[in-house]
Design an enzyme around this catalytic site. Structure first.
Site, PDB file in Angstrom:
ATOM      1  N   GLN A 140       0.582  -1.119  -0.549  1.00 54.74           N
ATOM      2  CA  GLN A 140       0.013   0.508  -0.116  1.00 54.74           C
ATOM      3  C   GLN A 140       0.768   1.195  -0.190  1.00 54.74           C
ATOM      4  O   GLN A 140       0.267   2.587  -0.381  1.00 54.74           O
ATOM      5  CB  GLN A 140      -0.649   0.427   1.740  1.00 54.74           C
ATOM      6  CG  GLN A 140      -2.182  -1.100   1.484  1.00 54.74           C
ATOM      7  CD  GLN A 140      -3.242  -0.836   2.613  1.00 54.74           C
ATOM      8  OE1 GLN A 140      -2.690  -1.646   2.928  1.00 54.74           O
ATOM      9  NE2 GLN A 140      -3.780  -0.325   1.992  1.00 54.74           N
ATOM     10  N   ASP A 148       2.178   0.404  -8.112  1.00 52.21           N
ATOM     11  CA  ASP A 148       3.341   0.756  -8.409  1.00 52.21           C
ATOM     12  C   ASP A 148       4.985   1.901  -8.330  1.00 52.21           C
ATOM     13  O   ASP A 148       5.640   1.798  -8.008  1.00 52.21           O
ATOM     14  CB  ASP A 148       3.532   1.185  -9.978  1.00 52.21           C
ATOM     15  CG  ASP A 148       2.984  -0.009 -10.736  1.00 52.21           C
ATOM     16  OD1 ASP A 148       2.966  -1.234  -9.538  1.00 52.21           O
ATOM     17  OD2 ASP A 148       2.791  -0.079 -12.316  1.00 52.21           O
ATOM     18  N   GLU A 174      -4.552  -1.949  14.407  1.00 55.12           N
ATOM     19  CA  GLU A 174      -5.430  -1.086  13.334  1.00 55.12           C
ATOM     20  C   GLU A 174      -7.009  -0.234  13.811  1.00 55.12           C
ATOM     21  O   GLU A 174      -7.141  -1.101  14.896  1.00 55.12           O
ATOM     22  CB  GLU A 174      -5.303  -1.392  11.900  1.00 55.12           C
ATOM     23  CG  GLU A 174      -4.078  -1.855  10.927  1.00 55.12           C
ATOM     24  CD  GLU A 174      -4.937  -2.565  10.057  1.00 55.12           C
ATOM     25  OE1 GLU A 174      -6.186  -1.991   9.202  1.00 55.12           O
ATOM     26  OE2 GLU A 174      -3.962  -3.962   9.000  1.00 55.12           O
ATOM     27  N   ARG A 228       3.783   0.095  12.637  1.00 57.36           N
ATOM     28  CA  ARG A 228       3.666  -1.427  12.421  1.00 57.36           C
ATOM     29  C   ARG A 228       4.078  -1.622  10.778  1.00 57.36           C
ATOM     30  O   ARG A 228       3.071  -0.580  10.207  1.00 57.36           O
ATOM     31  CB  ARG A 228       2.438  -1.652  12.845  1.00 57.36           C
ATOM     32  CG  ARG A 228       1.667  -3.039  12.235  1.00 57.36           C
ATOM     33  CD  ARG A 228      -0.115  -3.071  12.071  1.00 57.36           C
ATOM     34  NE  ARG A 228       0.811  -4.894  11.460  1.00 57.36           N
ATOM     35  CZ  ARG A 228      -0.866  -4.865  11.441  1.00 57.36           C
ATOM     36  NH1 ARG A 228      -2.177  -4.526  11.388  1.00 57.36           N
ATOM     37  NH2 ARG A 228      -1.366  -5.708  10.466  1.00 57.36           N
ATOM     38  N   ASN A 277      -2.096 -10.617   8.526  1.00 52.10           N
ATOM     39  CA  ASN A 277      -3.043  -9.514   8.519  1.00 52.10           C
ATOM     40  C   ASN A 277      -4.504  -9.762   8.309  1.00 52.10           C
ATOM     41  O   ASN A 277      -4.172 -10.621   6.692  1.00 52.10           O
ATOM     42  CB  ASN A 277      -2.689  -8.522   7.852  1.00 52.10           C
ATOM     43  CG  ASN A 277      -3.586  -7.054   7.924  1.00 52.10           C
ATOM     44  OD1 ASN A 277      -3.912  -6.812   9.132  1.00 52.10           O
ATOM     45  ND2 ASN A 277      -4.033  -7.132   7.237  1.00 52.10           N
ATOM     46  N   GLU A 278      -5.086 -10.163   9.072  1.00 55.69           N
ATOM     47  CA  GLU A 278      -6.717 -10.764   8.579  1.00 55.69           C
ATOM     48  C   GLU A 278      -6.973 -11.264   7.569  1.00 55.69           C
ATOM     49  O   GLU A 278      -7.090 -11.268   6.450  1.00 55.69           O
ATOM     50  CB  GLU A 278      -7.353  -9.013   8.339  1.00 55.69           C
ATOM     51  CG  GLU A 278      -7.212  -7.787   9.598  1.00 55.69           C
ATOM     52  CD  GLU A 278      -8.030  -6.652   8.836  1.00 55.69           C
ATOM     53  OE1 GLU A 278      -9.139  -7.144   7.687  1.00 55.69           O
ATOM     54  OE2 GLU A 278      -8.446  -5.258   9.579  1.00 55.69           O
ATOM     55  N   ASN A 312      -8.362  -5.010  14.858  1.00 50.17           N
ATOM     56  CA  ASN A 312      -7.798  -4.079  13.476  1.00 50.17           C
ATOM     57  C   ASN A 312      -9.077  -3.816  13.729  1.00 50.17           C
ATOM     58  O   ASN A 312     -10.388  -4.331  13.295  1.00 50.17           O
ATOM     59  CB  ASN A 312      -7.724  -4.818  12.089  1.00 50.17           C
ATOM     60  CG  ASN A 312      -6.283  -5.002  12.019  1.00 50.17           C
ATOM     61  OD1 ASN A 312      -5.732  -4.745  12.528  1.00 50.17           O
ATOM     62  ND2 ASN A 312      -5.692  -5.655  10.892  1.00 50.17           N
ATOM     63  N   HIS A 367       0.976  -9.469   4.969  1.00 54.13           N
ATOM     64  CA  HIS A 367       0.054  -8.257   4.780  1.00 54.13           C
ATOM     65  C   HIS A 367      -0.854  -8.531   3.574  1.00 54.13           C
ATOM     66  O   HIS A 367      -0.982  -7.785   2.876  1.00 54.13           O
ATOM     67  CB  HIS A 367       0.535  -6.622   4.752  1.00 54.13           C
ATOM     68  CG  HIS A 367      -1.039  -6.016   5.531  1.00 54.13           C
ATOM     69  ND1 HIS A 367      -1.017  -5.012   6.123  1.00 54.13           N
ATOM     70  CD2 HIS A 367      -1.712  -5.665   4.528  1.00 54.13           C
ATOM     71  CE1 HIS A 367      -1.972  -4.430   6.572  1.00 54.13           C
ATOM     72  NE2 HIS A 367      -2.827  -4.761   5.376  1.00 54.13           N
ATOM     73  N   HIS A 395      -1.763  -4.994 -12.330  1.00 59.79           N
ATOM     74  CA  HIS A 395      -1.347  -5.139 -14.205  1.00 59.79           C
ATOM     75  C   HIS A 395      -2.100  -5.845 -15.262  1.00 59.79           C
ATOM     76  O   HIS A 395      -2.360  -5.536 -16.084  1.00 59.79           O
ATOM     77  CB  HIS A 395       0.009  -5.416 -14.081  1.00 59.79           C
ATOM     78  CG  HIS A 395       0.728  -4.417 -13.127  1.00 59.79           C
ATOM     79  ND1 HIS A 395       2.213  -4.957 -12.572  1.00 59.79           N
ATOM     80  CD2 HIS A 395       1.017  -3.821 -13.023  1.00 59.79           C
ATOM     81  CE1 HIS A 395       3.224  -3.981 -11.914  1.00 59.79           C
ATOM     82  NE2 HIS A 395       1.939  -2.461 -12.307  1.00 59.79           N
ATOM     83  N   TYR A 415     -12.633  -0.595  12.668  1.00 59.76           N
ATOM     84  CA  TYR A 415     -12.403   0.219  12.299  1.00 59.76           C
ATOM     85  C   TYR A 415     -14.315   0.825  12.196  1.00 59.76           C
ATOM     86  O   TYR A 415     -14.337   1.460  12.708  1.00 59.76           O
ATOM     87  CB  TYR A 415     -13.214   0.057  11.031  1.00 59.76           C
ATOM     88  CG  TYR A 415     -11.271   0.141  10.275  1.00 59.76           C
ATOM     89  CD1 TYR A 415     -10.629   1.035   9.906  1.00 59.76           C
ATOM     90  CD2 TYR A 415     -10.981  -1.420  10.848  1.00 59.76           C
ATOM     91  CE1 TYR A 415      -9.543   0.784   9.099  1.00 59.76           C
ATOM     92  CE2 TYR A 415      -9.332  -1.430   9.716  1.00 59.76           C
ATOM     93  CZ  TYR A 415      -8.652  -0.255   9.883  1.00 59.76           C
ATOM     94  OH  TYR A 415      -6.867  -0.054   9.162  1.00 59.76           O
TER      95      TYR A 415
HETATM   96  C1  NOJ Z   1      -7.199  -3.131   7.017  1.00 57.32           C
HETATM   97  C2  NOJ Z   1      -6.278  -3.894   6.090  1.00 57.32           C
HETATM   98  O1  NOJ Z   1      -5.185  -4.238   7.194  1.00 57.32           O
HETATM   99  C3  NOJ Z   1      -5.725  -2.802   5.268  1.00 57.32           C
HETATM  100  O2  NOJ Z   1      -4.967  -3.125   4.646  1.00 57.32           O
HETATM  101  C4  NOJ Z   1      -6.527  -1.370   5.153  1.00 57.32           C
HETATM  102  O3  NOJ Z   1      -5.860  -0.821   4.264  1.00 57.32           O
HETATM  103  C5  NOJ Z   1      -7.587  -0.992   5.959  1.00 57.32           C
HETATM  104  N1  NOJ Z   1      -8.499  -2.362   6.453  1.00 57.32           N
HETATM  105  C6  NOJ Z   1      -8.358   0.141   5.646  1.00 57.32           C
HETATM  106  O4  NOJ Z   1      -9.008   0.119   5.256  1.00 57.32           O
END
Ligand code: NOJ
Length: 497
Positions: A48, A80, A404, A105, A194-195, A336, A150, A68, A338
């Site tokens: 990312q 890229d 996160e 992290r 991750n997730e 994580n 990740h 791509h 949100y």
């Molecule tokens: C969780 C993910 O680990 C991360 O890569 C992503 O950008 C965020 N959520 C936000 O959506």
């Protein structure tokens, strides 16, 4: 007369003193302060932010391939160049340091270290890059928290079957071994994966919808997750046997933990909430704490699989040995978190094999949240408190990292909504630690800056810093939230209003 006046003055002084003490006491009560047992930091991931997708011997990852060669990404953008952090990691470190944060992290791109994914071919330039980066973080007083995987595994391993193939467990273990060997002297906190839910379910659903309609949904989600759990526990075991004594690090996994509320007060909807927790979170934490999948999932998928004409459950089974290896294979669980959702029981879903059908629930957001961000933030952060207590009560109160937490908006430097979100979340976290007895060791904000947001490209903005993606230099500018964090960290105190 004089005496009388003096008495009055005395009473006046005493009253003022009482008043001042009351005010100060009140102010003290109306604020909270974090002690040093919680660390604060930010999080990002390699694909990312890094860019440099084919530089210095890096191999092709699945995200290089998807961006791509397929129509997976909404706006056809790629990583890229992204934030150009491969070249500008020192700039990133300066930003983190200037805010007063003590943990970073980040993830390592598997294909920079092992371009084909396997250990016969180690890329020295890749090793050097992360070695320099880790050294620079430590020299600046920032602890590296390293995610091994990740989502950007090597394309060549995907051709061999990716996470649907049991061999992936061995490939990931060998990769982890390489990381421990080269960086374990300096890295003391590792996150294996991750997730898993996002890769095994969300990405799979996007792939089925946008890239290949023959993608085997209903089976692949469970195989993928099964192999990720086994990879995690193998890595844990490897570390205990080979490195723990000398390196003394800690290992965790980061799970996606959103919160869910019943759409109505009906028992059906409340049970649906339990099911959704089980299918998103219990699916992973239950094996890690107790050694096996949640009973409800096992029974539900088994009976639907047989009805659908399968000979056995689409949910794989762990052997006895695997169960023992899985049980308690972590030092901490990464949360994580949100957002929150409403959940409605849904028995009308089709009977075809599919993860969503197995779950028998519809998950949705309230449209009002789009126009009332304060209400949305209230429900998001109330949800965080609920889920933290849910983990404490159902999974033996493990040590947690909030690995996160972040807020997605349309961009702009004046991100008062994000400031409100972080403040509210911090209050919930303080309460969780100090009132609810939850063992939270770290609070990491997603993200240091705006980044490539997977299938959604660059449109979602979650950063404390804004990045100018049209400027070749990818200039970073602080938002209000970055300023808020800087101020907050001077005292780690928040006033309650
Ligand atoms: C969780 C993910 O680990 C991360 O890569 C992503 O950008 C965020 N959520 C936000 O959506």
């Amino acid at each position: 007369m004089f005496c009388y006046q003096f008495l009055n003055l005395k009473i006046f002084v005493i009253m003022i003193a009482i008043f001042v003490i009351a005010i100060l006491g009140g102010v003290r009560c109306a604020s909270i302060t974090f002690n040093n047992s919680t660390s604060f930091g930010v999080a990002t991931s390699a694909y990312q932010i890094e860019g440099a997708w084919n530089e210095n011997g890096k191999g092709e990852s699945i995200w290089d391939y998807y961006t791509h060669n397929t129509r997976l990404i909404t706006d056809n953008s790629t990583g890229d160049v992204a934030c150009d952090s491969y070249h500008q990691y020192k700039v990133d470190i300066d930003l983190i340091k200037s805010m007063g944060l003590k943990q970073y992290r980040f993830s390592i791109a598997w294909t920079r270290i092992l371009p084909t994914g396997q250990i016969d071919n180690i890329n020295q330039k890749g090793l050097d890059h992360y070695s320099n980066f880790i050294d620079a973080l430590i020299a600046n007083g920032i602890e590296p928290v390293v995610t091994m995987y990740h989502w950007d595994h090597p394309r060549s391993l995907d051709i061999l079957g990716g996470w649907n193939h049991p061999k992936m467990v061995t490939y990931m273990r060998d990769y982890a071994d390489t990381l421990f060997f080269h960086y374990g002297d300096r890295v003391k906190t590792w996150i294996t994966i991750n997730e898993p839910h996002s890769v095994c379910v969300v990405l799979a659903q996007y792939l089925a919808a946008r890239v290949d309609s023959t993608f085997p949904l209903g089976t692949s989600e469970y195989m993928c997750a099964h192999h990720m759990l086994l990879a995690h526990s193998e890595i844990w075991g490897l570390y205990q046997r080979k490195y723990k004594r000398t390196q003394r690090g800690k290992i965790g996994i980061a799970l996606s933990v959103q919160s869910y509320f019943p759409a109505t007060d009906s028992l059906e909807d409340k049970l649906a909430v339990e099911r959704v927790y089980e299918y998103t979170f219990g699916w992973f934490i239950n094996p890690l704490v107790f050694g096996d999948y949640p009973t409800g999932m096992k029974k539900g998928i088994q009976s639907r699989s047989l009805q659908q004409g399968f000979q056995e459950s689409r949910l794989p089974k762990f052997s006895k040995l695997q169960q023992i290896t899985l049980r308690q294979s972590f030092d901490f669980i990464g949360v994580n978190n949100y957002i929150s959702f409403y959940v409605r029981a849904d028995r009308t879903l089709s009977q075809n094999p599919s993860f969503t059908n197995d779950r028998q629930a519809t998950v949705f957001e309230d449209p009002e949240w789009n126009t009332n961000y304060e209400k949305k933030i209230k429900i998001y952060t109330t949800g965080l408190g609920n889920i933290l207590r849910h983990i404490r009560d159902n999974y033996k109160n493990p040590v947690l990292f909030i690995s996160e937490q972040g807020y997605n908006n349309q961009g702009g430097l004046n991100d008062t909504d994000r400031v409100l979100y972080i403040k509210s979340a911090l209050k919930v976290v303080w309460n969780a630690i100090n009132v609810d007895g939850i063992r939270i060791k770290s609070y990491l904000i997603w993200s240091l800056m705006d980044v490539f947001e997977w299938v959604s490209g660059y449109a979602p903005k979650l950063g404390l810093y804004s990045v100018n993606f049209t400027d070749p230099k990818r200039t970073r500018t602080p938002k209000e939230s970055a300023k808020f964090i800087t101020e907050f960290l001077k005292t780690k105190t928040l006033t309650l209003s």
